[in-house]
Enzyme design. Structure first.
Site, PDB file in Angstrom:
ATOM      1  N   HIS A 109     -35.588  18.348 -10.680  1.00 37.86           N
ATOM      2  CA  HIS A 109     -34.225  18.059 -11.581  1.00 37.86           C
ATOM      3  C   HIS A 109     -34.463  19.200 -12.807  1.00 37.86           C
ATOM      4  O   HIS A 109     -33.307  19.417 -13.297  1.00 37.86           O
ATOM      5  CB  HIS A 109     -34.482  16.692 -12.143  1.00 37.86           C
ATOM      6  CG  HIS A 109     -33.916  15.623 -10.990  1.00 37.86           C
ATOM      7  ND1 HIS A 109     -33.415  14.666 -11.115  1.00 37.86           N
ATOM      8  CD2 HIS A 109     -34.067  15.916  -9.616  1.00 37.86           C
ATOM      9  CE1 HIS A 109     -32.830  13.884 -10.151  1.00 37.86           C
ATOM     10  NE2 HIS A 109     -33.307  14.666  -9.046  1.00 37.86           N
ATOM     11  N   HIS A 276     -37.302  14.791   0.310  1.00 38.71           N
ATOM     12  CA  HIS A 276     -37.172  13.484   0.582  1.00 38.71           C
ATOM     13  C   HIS A 276     -38.341  13.233   1.623  1.00 38.71           C
ATOM     14  O   HIS A 276     -38.502  12.171   2.394  1.00 38.71           O
ATOM     15  CB  HIS A 276     -35.735  13.001   1.238  1.00 38.71           C
ATOM     16  CG  HIS A 276     -34.626  13.113   0.160  1.00 38.71           C
ATOM     17  ND1 HIS A 276     -33.429  12.863   0.487  1.00 38.71           N
ATOM     18  CD2 HIS A 276     -34.739  13.411  -1.083  1.00 38.71           C
ATOM     19  CE1 HIS A 276     -32.672  12.853  -0.590  1.00 38.71           C
ATOM     20  NE2 HIS A 276     -33.241  13.102  -1.671  1.00 38.71           N
TER      21      HIS A 276
END
Length: 748
Positions: A109, A276
């Protein structure tokens, strides 16, 4: 009670804690913000041109961060990080006993804010520490990730920036869970205040499609310069567009937002699936105000910078709420493998609302039950996917790549390694800025590679000879200046791309940019190539590159113009630039650098409807200029006649081509009157106040230096009777800065 009469910027009485929404009807105190911005919301923000000044830095002016980083024992630093990541703390227990997934998300992020449109964002200056990024909904919980790393930061202090630590910790997290990273570079020096980045005009987090143009059933055109689809998100809404769980509709949004980071489809899938493979999302209960407290920037003082206080159960562990989505993708959330793809294709999926009230997907018919471990308890449940994960199976192009990665883990690992390195290093610029023992030996096209220099460097005598040859070439002062400016001013201080080095102005796509006047540019480059060829033929083994010659040509024109003003100068110049090849130039990537305006040359695209003065300040910020440097460059380029298309707007002088301070003198003359041109919005005509004779024309990018109070104060300095020589000296210094700002071989 608030004391509004004494002038004391302190709230008297009560607890001192602010009440959200209570101050909307009053002006802020100076310690709270800028009252001028409240009175005049659209006023120019010149703070963009004074970002991170030395006065707010705790480091000394001569502090060399790169040298400090290079002195670290990087393996020892990584060992310390690994110990922190695998030691769960009671105040914030690690999911699955390993902070690695949380730290990967933090690094992702931090890096994922990068956008290729203007080079802003990215991990380079540790911006995730500051608002608004520290309080974005998509960054929920990352305040804890940085606190987990505090012992490492504390140990190494100023020798290890937060920007470098966050990326390095992401690498260590991957490595401790079995992944082999491609490499790592340090050198990201921290700043000490938030960057002024236009993240969007929306006033609410996670709003609707307000940043799309022409939205309909088949078209969603994301506005420039944004990279994310929604305010407060890094990329796209994981539930689907505006929360609609439609994976087919989400796929174009994924493709567009990753393209805004200059990622192709394979890189996109590798990054999504790679991330993920680890960890989980958190949505044990609805993410309502009753369950989740304010973000860090609005949290109470006693929270000490930690936000999102969780009131659900224990508030941590399996009771966590972040996004409100409760998803674990794989059976082994702390192990690197390609299990994500096997699970994606092993089941048929259906959308359901989860514990947090948001859409996720689960296998039909209770498939995979009891296969996925809980993060903090002994229970198990089924694997889950986000809508955007299902997109990788639904979109035909994505599906083909995803199936390849399912069947070939080595290919997946290689793709993720390269994509992760690009993601976390994209904003560092050319490889010459990389430092540390783990820098990869391979150079990538997205690093804008340059060839090694050949031949011997030119001498000072050679430079003087080349200047004369350029002046004898028949090219005008205006054309020499415009060509040199167009080459050098492509530089972006945000991601260190562009600039004069490489002479890419002669290559596609830059030679065809409207801003560069392709026909006139071609003529100038042909003449300069002739000078270069003649010199190199007669002076071997010394050679001049076209990149150096373009700069020399601009310097020669500036020096001649200064001499004609009666103040001879020599523009500083250091040889050593090289010429890139077309094969070393990523045309698609460089397309993001194409300017739609250049207030320094008094031009903006006809399709661009935005105040010219704001565009001017934005470009000056990208160039890393201060307000005085911007001011003096505009004034000088105007009188040198370097306007785009030969426009006379703002050329406020009777002696164009002479480096005088006439622009400022005539702009501030009290006897003249400026009036708007009815037929050309944003353009103005200056007439003699007594005779009515038309004297000059100008644009908003000109008149802002007499109308804006802060810029007028600077313009008055250069318009004064004692400023003629100072103006030239300041212009030369700013001009030389632009020409050498991409010389990373000369400075870090």
């Amino acid at each position: 009670m608030t004391d509004t009469t004494s002038g004391c910027p302190v709230i008297h009485g009560g607890s001192g804690e602010p009440t959200p929404g209570s101050d909307n009807d009053r002006l802020v105190f100076p310690t709270e913000g800028n009252p001028n911005q409240q009175w005049w919301p659209k006023r120019l923000n010149l703070h963009l041109l004074a970002h991170n000044p030395q006065e707010i830095r705790p480091t000394d002016p001569d502090f060399d961060y790169v040298a400090a980083f290079e002195a670290l024992d990087l393996p020892e630093v990584k060992k310390d990080i690994e110990e922190v990541l695998t030691t769960s703390k009671s105040w914030w227990p690690a999911d699955f006993g390993n902070y690695g997934p949380l730290i990967i998300r933090m690094a992702w992020h931090a890096a994922g804010t990068y956008r290729a449109s203007d080079g802003r964002g990215g991990p380079g200056t540790g911006q995730q520490r500051f608002a608004p990024l520290n309080s974005w909904p998509d960054n929920g919980g990352l305040d804890k990730a940085r606190r987990v790393l505090w012992p490492v930061k504390k140990k190494y202090g100023k020798s290890l920036s937060w920007g470098d630590l966050m990326v390095l910790a992401g690498n260590v997290a991957l490595e401790t869970m079995g992944f082999e990273t491609l490499g790592y570079s340090g050198g990201r020096e921290d700043v000490w205040e938030p960057e002024n980045v236009f993240w969007g005009a929306e006033s609410d987090w996670l709003g609707t499609d307000a940043r799309y143009n022409g939205t309909n059933e088949t078209t969603r055109e994301l506005q420039k310069p944004f990279g994310a689809t929604t305010m407060g998100l890094i990329y796209v809404n994981p539930e689907g567009p505006e929360g609609n769980p439609d994976p087919a509709a989400a796929a174009p949004d994924i493709r567009e937002t990753f393209h805004r980071m200059n990622m192709d489809d394979e890189e996109t899938i590798a990054l999504i699936a790679g991330g993920h493979t680890f960890g989980k999302t958190h949505g044990a209960a609805p993410d309502t105000e009753e369950n989740v407290g304010p973000a860090p920037e609005g949290a109470p003082l006693h929270r000490q910078g930690l936000g999102w206080e969780n009131h659900n159960g224990s508030g941590k562990g399996d009771d966590q709420i972040t996004s409100g989505l409760e998803v674990t993708w794989t059976y082994h959330p702390t192990r690197w493998d390609n299990e994500f793809f096997h699970i994606l294709f092993a089941y048929e999926w259906e959308p359901v609302r989860g514990e947090g009230g948001h859409w996720h997907w689960r296998p039909k018919d209770n498939g995979g039950a009891d296969m996925v471990p809980m993060a903090h308890s002994a229970g198990r449940r089924e694997p889950r996917m986000l809508t955007t994960d299902i997109s990788l199976r639904v979109d035909p192009t994505y599906e083909k790549i995803a199936r390849k990665f399912k069947d070939d883990q080595a290919a997946f690992s290689a793709a993720f390694a390269r994509a992760w390195f690009k993601l976390t290093h994209r904003d560092m610029g050319p490889v010459s800025r990389y430092v540390g023992p783990e820098v990869p030996s391979e150079t990538f096209i997205w690093q804008d590679p340059l060839p090694e220099a050949t031949g011997e460097q030119i001498t000072a005598a050679d430079v003087a000879e080349l200047k004369q040859a350029v002046l004898d070439s028949g090219l005008s002062t205006a054309r020499l200046v415009a060509t040199a400016w167009s080459s050098a001013s492509s530089f972006r201080s945000t991601d260190k791309r562009g600039g004069a080095n490489g002479a890419r102005i002669r290559l596609e796509p830059q030679r065809s940019w409207e801003a560069n006047e392709p026909a006139e540019l071609a003529t100038a480059l042909h003449a300069l190539e002739s000078v270069r060829a003649g010199f190199n033929e007669t002076h071997a083994p010394r050679e001049v590159s076209l990149a150096d010659l373009i700069v020399i040509a601009g310097n020669a024109a500036v020096e001649m113009a200064a001499a004609e003003a009666g103040h001879p100068v020599e523009v500083p110049f250091t040889p050593g630039r090289v010429d890139a090849t077309q094969e070393q130039t990523d045309v698609d990537s460089f397309a993001f650098l194409e300017p739609e305006s250049d207030g320094f040359r008094n031009w903006q695209s006809a399709s661009l409807d935005y105040p010219a003065e704001h565009l001017l300040v934005d470009k000056a910020a990208l160039l890393g200029l201060t307000a005085p440097q911007m001011t003096v460059l505009v004034g000088g380029l105007r009188v040198l006649g370097a306007n785009h298309g030969g426009s006379t707007d703002g050329v406020l002088t009777d002696r164009p081509g002479v480096l005088s301070n006439d622009f400022f003198v005539n702009l501030l003359t009290l006897d003249n009157e400026w009036t708007p041109q009815d037929a050309a919005p944003g353009h103005y005509t200056c007439t003699d106040g007594e005779t009515g004779e038309e004297l000059w024309t100008g644009t908003r990018a000109d008149l802002v230096f007499s109308s804006n109070s802060e810029l007028r104060a600077l313009a008055e300095v250069y318009a004064s009777d004692d400023a003629a020589d100072k103006f030239i000296d300041d212009f030369v210094a700013a001009w030389a800065k632009i020409a050498e700002t991409d010389r990373f071989d000369l400075h870090h």
